[in-house]
Design an enzyme around this catalytic site. Structure first.
Site, mmCIF file in Angstrom:
data_model
loop_
_atom_site.group_PDB
_atom_site.id
_atom_site.type_symbol
_atom_site.label_atom_id
_atom_site.label_comp_id
_atom_site.label_asym_id
_atom_site.label_seq_id
_atom_site.Cartn_x
_atom_site.Cartn_y
_atom_site.Cartn_z
ATOM 1 N N LYS A 74 -28.125 11.369 -21.561
ATOM 2 C CA LYS A 74 -28.215 10.741 -22.890
ATOM 3 C C LYS A 74 -29.314 11.345 -23.781
ATOM 4 O O LYS A 74 -29.112 11.514 -24.976
ATOM 5 C CB LYS A 74 -28.445 9.232 -22.745
ATOM 6 C CG LYS A 74 -27.245 8.484 -22.192
ATOM 7 C CD LYS A 74 -27.536 6.999 -22.094
ATOM 8 C CE LYS A 74 -26.319 6.221 -21.678
ATOM 9 N NZ LYS A 74 -26.532 4.766 -21.743
ATOM 10 N N ASP B 209 -25.121 1.162 -27.634
ATOM 11 C CA ASP B 209 -25.477 0.107 -26.664
ATOM 12 C C ASP B 209 -26.041 -1.139 -27.362
ATOM 13 O O ASP B 209 -25.713 -2.268 -27.000
ATOM 14 C CB ASP B 209 -26.505 0.628 -25.651
ATOM 15 C CG ASP B 209 -25.856 1.367 -24.496
ATOM 16 O OD1 ASP B 209 -24.639 1.165 -24.260
ATOM 17 O OD2 ASP B 209 -26.555 2.141 -23.817
HETATM 18 N N1 LIG Z 1 -23.930 -3.792 -19.760
HETATM 19 C C1 LIG Z 1 -24.040 -2.561 -20.244
HETATM 20 O O1 LIG Z 1 -23.224 -2.105 -21.057
HETATM 21 C C2 LIG Z 1 -25.209 -1.721 -19.824
HETATM 22 C C3 LIG Z 1 -25.601 -0.632 -20.638
HETATM 23 C C4 LIG Z 1 -26.714 0.127 -20.223
HETATM 24 C C5 LIG Z 1 -27.377 -0.192 -19.036
HETATM 25 N N2 LIG Z 1 -26.943 -1.249 -18.289
HETATM 26 C C6 LIG Z 1 -27.666 -1.624 -17.055
HETATM 27 O O2 LIG Z 1 -28.994 -1.920 -17.418
HETATM 28 C C7 LIG Z 1 -29.889 -1.568 -16.369
HETATM 29 C C8 LIG Z 1 -31.014 -0.721 -16.933
HETATM 30 O O3 LIG Z 1 -30.480 0.491 -17.435
HETATM 31 P P1 LIG Z 1 -31.391 1.605 -18.146
HETATM 32 O O4 LIG Z 1 -30.480 2.677 -18.597
HETATM 33 O O5 LIG Z 1 -32.325 0.984 -19.124
HETATM 34 O O6 LIG Z 1 -32.262 2.147 -16.893
HETATM 35 P P2 LIG Z 1 -33.721 2.789 -16.894
HETATM 36 O O7 LIG Z 1 -33.991 3.518 -18.165
HETATM 37 O O8 LIG Z 1 -33.829 3.517 -15.609
HETATM 38 O O9 LIG Z 1 -34.723 1.515 -16.844
HETATM 39 C C9 LIG Z 1 -34.781 0.695 -15.713
HETATM 40 C C10 LIG Z 1 -35.632 -0.534 -16.000
HETATM 41 O O10 LIG Z 1 -35.611 -1.383 -14.834
HETATM 42 C C11 LIG Z 1 -36.956 -1.571 -14.364
HETATM 43 N N3 LIG Z 1 -36.966 -1.658 -12.894
HETATM 44 C C12 LIG Z 1 -36.279 -0.880 -12.022
HETATM 45 N N4 LIG Z 1 -36.557 -1.253 -10.746
HETATM 46 C C13 LIG Z 1 -37.437 -2.278 -10.828
HETATM 47 C C14 LIG Z 1 -38.116 -3.076 -9.852
HETATM 48 N N5 LIG Z 1 -37.906 -2.907 -8.555
HETATM 49 N N6 LIG Z 1 -38.956 -4.040 -10.305
HETATM 50 C C15 LIG Z 1 -39.154 -4.231 -11.627
HETATM 51 N N7 LIG Z 1 -38.553 -3.500 -12.592
HETATM 52 C C16 LIG Z 1 -37.703 -2.533 -12.203
HETATM 53 C C17 LIG Z 1 -37.715 -0.362 -14.858
HETATM 54 O O11 LIG Z 1 -39.100 -0.639 -14.868
HETATM 55 P P3 LIG Z 1 -40.188 0.573 -14.803
HETATM 56 O O12 LIG Z 1 -40.297 1.091 -16.213
HETATM 57 O O13 LIG Z 1 -41.414 -0.078 -14.309
HETATM 58 O O14 LIG Z 1 -39.609 1.598 -13.865
HETATM 59 C C18 LIG Z 1 -37.112 -0.218 -16.269
HETATM 60 O O15 LIG Z 1 -37.645 -1.174 -17.148
HETATM 61 C C19 LIG Z 1 -29.029 -0.864 -15.313
HETATM 62 O O16 LIG Z 1 -28.720 -1.794 -14.314
HETATM 63 C C20 LIG Z 1 -27.765 -0.473 -16.073
HETATM 64 O O17 LIG Z 1 -26.637 -0.422 -15.224
HETATM 65 C C21 LIG Z 1 -25.894 -2.026 -18.672
#
Ligand SMILES: NC(=O)c1ccc[n+]([C@@H]2O[C@H](COP(=O)([O-])OP(=O)(O)OC[C@H]3O[C@@H](n4cnc5c(N)ncnc54)[C@H](OP(=O)(O)O)[C@@H]3O)[C@@H](O)[C@H]2O)c1
Length: 280
Positions: free
Chosen positions: A68, A104
């Protein structure tokens, strides 16, 4: 001869993507002579794939993890919000130029409005858990909707601090541990972390300080009902799951590529729910 428009989703890996199911459903429903394929593009071949995008006959497509941000740097940026986010999930060709936009945040807002009919974002106080790519898109869209304040809590506080510095004074950072202290002043709670996903730890927070009118959203959609949503529902709070965002974020791209604004219907939701249940 019928001209078949061709779109795709690129990522690495790409097998997990539900976009072909979603767009394939709409192509069939609206009887559009189009195709939508998943294409595995490795980081090493991304540049040449993007350079040859128009030449391969695509009208547009989606971009998923891990491309992305890299694709954002290689395409014309479609709008100011996308410029601010620094990442794209949707591509389209216009007059020979390849544009990128991020849908998004739009998907999150549209899903919330469909799920909670009387929802008015103006002036509300939102708590966002997470400061990754999805949280970033949601913050941008919430600010466009005129929310009153956004409190961001993230495990790594420096990422939340960067959000606050960038998005301005309506955004404050609150500690990850003990985030519940702000819940009494929260109208909407959003989990934008990956916690609660199948295979990951659950999100362990106490929802009891939330007011009865609060709305609890989870953008995780595998499982459909995350432990957070189960807990919110058992308290009688209104909930919004992540599947709505997934469906709605696809609408602007489909409309641009194929010329029909598709509807997010109960039938489409059932199709995706069945797929999530089968493959979770
Ligand atoms: N419904 C939809 O259309 C949609 C769209 C996009 C994403 N999503 C979902 O949203 C989620 C996040 O996506 P993203 O693209 O933002 O991912 P990302 O950029 O990798 O961010 C992950 C986030 O989760 C936190 N995190 C991960 N493991 C953790 C833990 N063990 N304890 C506390 N915090 C934790 C991270 O915190 P740190 O910064 O501390 O690492 C960060 O804030 C995913 O599950 C994805 O599948 C859904």
């Amino acid at each position: 001869m019928i001209h078949v428009k061709h779109a795709c989703v690129i990522g690495w890996p790409i097998e997990h993507s539900r976009s072909p199911l979603l767009h394939g459903y709409w192509l069939k429903k609206y009887q559009i002579p189009g195709r939508y394929d998943r294409i595995a593009v490795s980081p090493e071949t991304l540049d040449s794939f993007i350079d040859g995008f128009a030449g391969r006959g695509f009208v547009g497509g989606n971009v998923t993890i891990p491309h992305k941000e890299a694709v954002f740097r290689r395409v014309a940026v479609a709008d100011p919000l996308t410029a601010r986010l620094g990442s794209v999930n949707t591509l389209y060709l216009s007059d020979g130029t390849l544009y990128g936009t991020s849908t998004d945040g739009y998907g999150f807002v549209a899903s919330a409005k469909q799920a909670v009919k009387d929802l008015d974002f103006a002036g509300i106080r939102v708590a966002v858990l997470g400061a990754g790519g999805a949280a970033r898109s949601i913050l941008g869209a919430l600010l466009e909707q005129g929310v009153g304040r956004i409190s961001v809590a993230n495990r790594s506080p420096e990422r939340a601090e960067a959000f606050a510095a960038e998005f301005g004074q309506k955004v404050e950072v609150v500690p990850w541990h003990g985030v519940e202290t702000i819940f009494a002043r929260t109208d909407m709670l959003v989990n934008a972390t990956s916690l609660g996903m199948t295979g990951k730890d659950p999100l362990r927070i106490d929802l009891s300080p939330l007011p009865a009118h609060a709305v609890v959203c989870d953008i995780v959609y595998v499982p459909l009902l995350t432990p957070l949503l189960v807990s919110a529902r058992s308290r009688g709070l209104r909930i919004i799951d992540g599947l709505g965002m997934l469906m709605h974020q696809a609408v602007p791209g489909f409309e641009r590529w194929f010329g029909v604004r598709p509807e997010v219907t109960a039938e489409l939701r059932s199709l995706l729910e069945a797929d999530v249940m089968a493959k979770k």
